[in-house]
Design a protein around this motif. Structure first.
Motif, mmCIF file in Angstrom:
data_model
loop_
_atom_site.group_PDB
_atom_site.id
_atom_site.type_symbol
_atom_site.label_atom_id
_atom_site.label_comp_id
_atom_site.label_asym_id
_atom_site.label_seq_id
_atom_site.Cartn_x
_atom_site.Cartn_y
_atom_site.Cartn_z
ATOM 1 N N ALA A 76 0.827 -1.207 0.000
ATOM 2 C CA ALA A 76 0.000 0.000 0.000
ATOM 3 C C ALA A 76 0.864 1.260 0.000
ATOM 4 O O ALA A 76 0.432 2.312 -0.451
ATOM 5 N N MET A 77 2.084 1.155 0.516
ATOM 6 C CA MET A 77 2.979 2.309 0.536
ATOM 7 C C MET A 77 3.466 2.626 -0.880
ATOM 8 O O MET A 77 3.807 1.720 -1.631
ATOM 9 N N PRO A 78 3.543 3.886 -1.255
ATOM 10 C CA PRO A 78 4.183 4.229 -2.525
ATOM 11 C C PRO A 78 5.653 3.814 -2.494
ATOM 12 O O PRO A 78 6.237 3.654 -1.426
ATOM 13 N N GLY A 79 6.241 3.678 -3.673
ATOM 14 C CA GLY A 79 7.601 3.155 -3.758
ATOM 15 C C GLY A 79 8.614 3.912 -2.931
ATOM 16 O O GLY A 79 9.373 3.334 -2.157
ATOM 17 N N LYS A 80 8.636 5.242 -3.062
ATOM 18 C CA LYS A 80 9.622 6.027 -2.327
ATOM 19 C C LYS A 80 9.384 5.931 -0.831
ATOM 20 O O LYS A 80 10.328 5.823 -0.034
ATOM 21 N N GLU A 81 8.124 5.952 -0.419
ATOM 22 C CA GLU A 81 7.807 5.847 1.007
ATOM 23 C C GLU A 81 8.235 4.488 1.552
ATOM 24 O O GLU A 81 8.743 4.394 2.673
ATOM 25 N N TYR A 82 8.034 3.429 0.769
ATOM 26 C CA TYR A 82 8.440 2.110 1.229
ATOM 27 C C TYR A 82 9.947 2.011 1.347
ATOM 28 O O TYR A 82 10.467 1.405 2.283
ATOM 29 N N ARG A 83 10.689 2.618 0.420
ATOM 30 C CA ARG A 83 12.151 2.567 0.503
ATOM 31 C C ARG A 83 12.643 3.297 1.751
ATOM 32 O O ARG A 83 13.598 2.864 2.391
ATOM 33 N N ALA A 84 11.989 4.407 2.117
ATOM 34 C CA ALA A 84 12.342 5.094 3.359
ATOM 35 C C ALA A 84 12.022 4.221 4.568
ATOM 36 O O ALA A 84 12.742 4.244 5.574
ATOM 37 N N PHE A 85 10.944 3.438 4.481
ATOM 38 C CA PHE A 85 10.573 2.510 5.543
ATOM 39 C C PHE A 85 11.554 1.338 5.605
ATOM 40 O O PHE A 85 11.871 0.833 6.678
ATOM 41 N N LEU A 86 12.061 0.930 4.450
ATOM 42 C CA LEU A 86 12.871 -0.275 4.348
ATOM 43 C C LEU A 86 14.301 -0.091 4.827
ATOM 44 O O LEU A 86 14.889 -1.014 5.412
ATOM 45 N N VAL A 87 14.896 1.067 4.598
ATOM 46 C CA VAL A 87 16.320 1.254 4.906
ATOM 47 C C VAL A 87 16.649 0.949 6.365
ATOM 48 O O VAL A 87 17.583 0.180 6.635
ATOM 49 N N PRO A 88 15.915 1.482 7.352
ATOM 50 C CA PRO A 88 16.237 1.109 8.742
ATOM 51 C C PRO A 88 16.095 -0.390 8.988
ATOM 52 O O PRO A 88 16.888 -0.979 9.741
ATOM 53 N N LEU A 96 20.152 6.941 0.647
ATOM 54 C CA LEU A 96 19.932 8.345 0.297
ATOM 55 C C LEU A 96 19.665 8.502 -1.197
ATOM 56 O O LEU A 96 18.841 9.324 -1.621
ATOM 57 N N ALA A 97 20.352 7.697 -2.008
ATOM 58 C CA ALA A 97 20.184 7.787 -3.462
ATOM 59 C C ALA A 97 18.799 7.353 -3.922
ATOM 60 O O ALA A 97 18.301 7.844 -4.942
ATOM 61 N N VAL A 98 18.160 6.431 -3.189
ATOM 62 C CA VAL A 98 16.854 5.932 -3.615
ATOM 63 C C VAL A 98 15.701 6.617 -2.893
ATOM 64 O O VAL A 98 14.548 6.225 -3.042
ATOM 65 N N GLY A 99 15.982 7.645 -2.099
ATOM 66 C CA GLY A 99 14.900 8.440 -1.531
ATOM 67 C C GLY A 99 14.780 8.456 -0.029
ATOM 68 O O GLY A 99 13.945 9.189 0.516
ATOM 69 N N TRP A 100 15.592 7.656 0.674
ATOM 70 C CA TRP A 100 15.535 7.685 2.131
ATOM 71 C C TRP A 100 16.198 8.958 2.642
ATOM 72 O O TRP A 100 17.168 9.438 2.056
ATOM 73 N N ARG A 101 15.668 9.528 3.705
ATOM 74 C CA ARG A 101 16.227 10.736 4.285
ATOM 75 C C ARG A 101 16.251 10.644 5.811
ATOM 76 O O ARG A 101 15.410 9.974 6.411
ATOM 77 N N ILE A 102 17.201 11.336 6.427
ATOM 78 C CA ILE A 102 17.226 11.483 7.880
ATOM 79 C C ILE A 102 16.381 12.702 8.214
ATOM 80 O O ILE A 102 16.795 13.844 7.962
ATOM 81 N N GLU A 103 15.191 12.463 8.759
ATOM 82 C CA GLU A 103 14.258 13.540 9.044
ATOM 83 C C GLU A 103 14.445 14.102 10.454
ATOM 84 O O GLU A 103 13.963 15.200 10.752
ATOM 85 N N GLY A 104 15.112 13.349 11.332
ATOM 86 C CA GLY A 104 15.323 13.807 12.698
ATOM 87 C C GLY A 104 16.591 14.631 12.820
ATOM 88 O O GLY A 104 17.273 14.946 11.840
ATOM 89 N N SER A 105 16.937 14.979 14.056
ATOM 90 C CA SER A 105 18.126 15.788 14.315
ATOM 91 C C SER A 105 19.384 14.945 14.169
ATOM 92 O O SER A 105 19.344 13.706 14.169
ATOM 93 N N ALA A 106 20.527 15.642 14.070
ATOM 94 C CA ALA A 106 21.809 14.947 13.967
ATOM 95 C C ALA A 106 22.089 14.136 15.232
ATOM 96 O O ALA A 106 22.649 13.033 15.158
#
Length: 260
Positions: free
Chosen positions: A49-61, A125-135
């Motif tokens: 159900a997740m869009p591709g980019k959203e799933y990749r952000a979910f998948l990386v961790p 990072l190349a496939v769309g995952w991002r660090i949204e929290g603080s350093a």
């Protein structure tokens, strides 16, 4: 410098030379998560159900934690190899701390894992995952990940020392790929049958994965989950410390006693 620190540093250097002289296993274990990220991210992402980019952000961790859980496999294989080829018998004959050899192996694995995490993060990072929290929170996530890897390595070392042969250790180690499948590393667990959801949420991998998603700012903590997932940072710390507390002394004791 204490005897344990001196001997442990020597064993750390020995293990790092071992990796340098035989890089095949390290390359395989570090490139496999990248391959899985590209495959799962673009194939499974279109089926969920997740869009591709959203799933990749979910998948990386999840893949980061699944890679950390592979400490069981690598720890088991290396310990079994040294044990059954007589290397540890020679070490036992030397006037050195009994904890130094397994400690050196665990520390070297941690160094290799820390270096190998960088390429996976860059591909993420190349496939769309991002660090949204603080350093600071992101640094805490990486620290938690390495702590969990350190814990799983002790499980592998103990099982490798317990194994009857290198082949048996390799077969058992390969079976550990099932552990991330019984967690939330690859898919959300909310729609699983109740009994399977309970198993998945009490899997240590689920707590650490949820903690990384929370600290990186990739996904909110799920509501109504089991305690380790509902309180993921505390749950991940508790699991990691408990695993180390149980398996570190067992591994050192097993090394000291040999095959008796």
């Amino acid at each position: 410098m204490s005897a344990l620190a001196y001997d442990g540093t020597a064993m750390l250097a020995r293990q790092l030379r071992r990796v340098r002289n035989n890089p095949g296993l390290a390359i395989l274990t570090q490139t496999m998560p990248i391959t899985m990220l590209l495959f799962f991210g673009y194939v499974f992402g279109s089926a969920l159900a997740m869009p591709g980019k959203e799933y990749r952000a979910f998948l990386v961790p999840g893949l980061l934690v699944a890679t950390a859980a592979n400490g069981i496999m690598t720890g088991m294989f290396q310990a079994a190899q040294d044990s059954h080829r007589g290397v540890m018998d020679r070490f036992r004959s030397l006037p050195m701390s009994r904890a130094a050899v397994p400690l050196g192996q665990a520390a070297a694995d941690l160094v290799v894992t820390a270096a190998g995490t960088v390429p996976l993060l860059l591909v993420g990072l190349a496939v769309g995952w991002r660090i949204e929290g603080s350093a600071l929170r992101a640094t805490g996530a990486v620290g938690l990940l390495l702590l969990f890897r350190f814990a799983t390595t002790w499980v592998g070392i103990f099982l490798g020392l317990l194994s009857r042969s290198e082949e048996a250790a390799g077969q058992l180690g390969s079976a550990t790929f099932m552990l991330p499948l019984l967690s939330n590393a690859y898919i959300p667990t909310g729609n699983l049958p109740h009994w399977l959801r309970v198993i998945a949420e009490w899997n240590p991998i689920s707590a650490v994965t949820t903690a990384l998603r929370d600290l990186f700012g990739n996904a909110p903590v799920p509501q109504g989950a089991a305690w380790p997932v509902a309180h993921p940072v505390a749950g991940a710390l508790a699991w990691s410390v408990a695993i180390i507390a149980v398996f570190l002394p067992m591994a050192v004791r097993r090394y000291a006693h040999g095959h008796r």
